[in-house]
Design a protein around this motif. Structure first.
Motif, PDB file in Angstrom:
ATOM      1  N   LEU A  11       0.891  -1.424  -0.045  1.00  0.00           N
ATOM      2  CA  LEU A  11       0.604   0.007  -0.143  1.00  0.00           C
ATOM      3  C   LEU A  11       0.584   1.177   0.392  1.00  0.00           C
ATOM      4  N   THR A  12       1.971   1.072  -0.763  1.00  0.00           N
ATOM      5  CA  THR A  12       2.478   2.396  -1.345  1.00  0.00           C
ATOM      6  C   THR A  12       2.090   4.064  -2.152  1.00  0.00           C
ATOM      7  N   THR A  13       1.625   3.128  -2.653  1.00  0.00           N
ATOM      8  CA  THR A  13       0.719   4.395  -4.003  1.00  0.00           C
ATOM      9  C   THR A  13      -1.320   4.907  -3.322  1.00  0.00           C
ATOM     10  N   TRP A  14      -1.578   6.035  -3.987  1.00  0.00           N
ATOM     11  CA  TRP A  14      -2.856   6.373  -3.751  1.00  0.00           C
ATOM     12  C   TRP A  14      -3.459   5.010  -4.225  1.00  0.00           C
ATOM     13  N   SER A  15      -3.214   4.564  -5.343  1.00  0.00           N
ATOM     14  CA  SER A  15      -4.175   3.994  -7.322  1.00  0.00           C
ATOM     15  C   SER A  15      -3.743   2.354  -5.878  1.00  0.00           C
ATOM     16  N   ALA A  16      -2.989   1.976  -5.512  1.00  0.00           N
ATOM     17  CA  ALA A  16      -2.659   1.190  -4.675  1.00  0.00           C
ATOM     18  C   ALA A  16      -4.325   0.954  -3.476  1.00  0.00           C
ATOM     19  N   ILE A  17      -4.227   1.891  -2.712  1.00  0.00           N
ATOM     20  CA  ILE A  17      -5.632   1.783  -1.297  1.00  0.00           C
ATOM     21  C   ILE A  17      -6.545   2.169  -2.682  1.00  0.00           C
TER      22      ILE A  17
END
Length: 92
Positions: A37-43
């Protein structure tokens, strides 16, 4: 189901427990690690996958429902004493 929402919403631990009641089942089902979960798109992708999965949605609903129930009272409602509180009760 009578719950003293005004008092619960004033307690910051209510929000911590609510977030955990939602995040824990989602993270467990999808096997998420912090490094995933290191990017907003992944979240946002994880949130979308969770909302589209009926099993995860039901698991989150059950998790939130069990966190809302006061285990020190019979049934699903707050005690009559807790319903009279104006702020979270502190230790005496």
């Amino acid at each position: 189901m009578k719950i003293n929402w005004k008092v619960r919403l004033k307690n910051p631990y209510f929000y911590v427990a609510l977030v955990l009641a939602i995040v824990a089942p989602v993270g467990t089902y999808f096997g998420v690690n912090a490094e995933d979960l290191t990017t907003w798109s992944a979240i946002f992708d994880l949130a979308k996958r969770a909302v589209l999965n009926p099993y995860v949605v039901v698991t989150v609903i059950v998790s939130v429902a069990t966190f809302l129930i006061d285990p020190t009272t019979k049934g699903l409602s707050d005690s009559s004493q807790a319903l009279t509180y104006k702020a979270p009760k502190g230790d005496k």
